[in-house]
Scaffold this motif. Structure first.
Motif: not given
Length: 191
Positions: A1-6, A14-29
């Motif tokens: 997720f930090d690479v997505l934010a970077t 740019p509005n898909v970036v927060p969604r991508g971070i949340v989905l990445t964290l959710l899937l990883s969890g």
């Protein structure tokens, strides 16, 4: 997720970036919990091998193909982690140079749009460290650095949530910070 934010600054939408971070964290969890559940069912505590726990657990139960797949996945995961770190470093350096925190010469891009100067400044020392330092101490240093950077980001977010006015001192401002779940304080309560 930090690479997505970077790399979020380079996104076309740019509005898909927060969604991508949340989905990445959710899937990883979810994957992390599922792996822990399966691992707990495969081996008992005394049978855990410290160096390669998942592959060894599968191997102990006669699942040799799964052990090979897990080992290949571990190598792939290490490779993507290294690529993500190498990819993010020059972008952070480039943005800091654009903001005036580093020399402006690092804010230049080559004809392909890549921050070539920032890549050299961050990539060359990284390559030298990888060449000369043993893996175990280097891994410990990188882990400690990641812990420190994430801790600083979390602390900065708390402080940025409720910035102190000129009349407040830092200690009073920090002590009066409310949890973000409550919302922003107003005269009527939390909004």
């Amino acid at each position: 997720f930090d690479v997505l934010a970077t790399l979020g600054e380079e996104a076309e939408h740019p509005n898909v970036v927060p969604r991508g971070i949340v989905l990445t964290l959710l899937l990883s969890g979810i994957l992390y919990c599922a792996t822990g559940l399966v691992f707990t069912g495969l081996v008992s505590y005394p049978e855990i091998e410290v160096t390669a726990p998942l592959a060894r657990a599968a191997d102990l139960r006669g699942l040799h193909r799964l052990a090979v797949a897990v080992s290949a996945g571990a190598v792939g995961n290490t490779l993507t982690t290294v690529i993500g770190g190498v990819l993010g470093g020059p972008r952070i350096c480039y943005v800091m140079a654009q903001d005036g925190l580093l020399p402006k010469s690092l804010a230049g891009v080559n004809r392909f749009g890549a921050p070539a100067q920032a890549l050299l400044v961050t990539g060359f020392p990284t390559a030298i460290c990888a060449l000369l330092v043993e893996f175990a101490p280097l891994a410990e240093i990188v882990s400690a650095g990641a812990l420190c950077s994430f801790s600083l980001v979390c602390a900065a977010l708390v402080l940025l949530r409720y910035p102190c006015s000129d009349s407040d001192d830092v200690v009073t401002g920090v002590a009066s910070v409310q949890p973000a779940v409550l919302g922003r304080p107003t005269h009527e309560g939390f909004k």
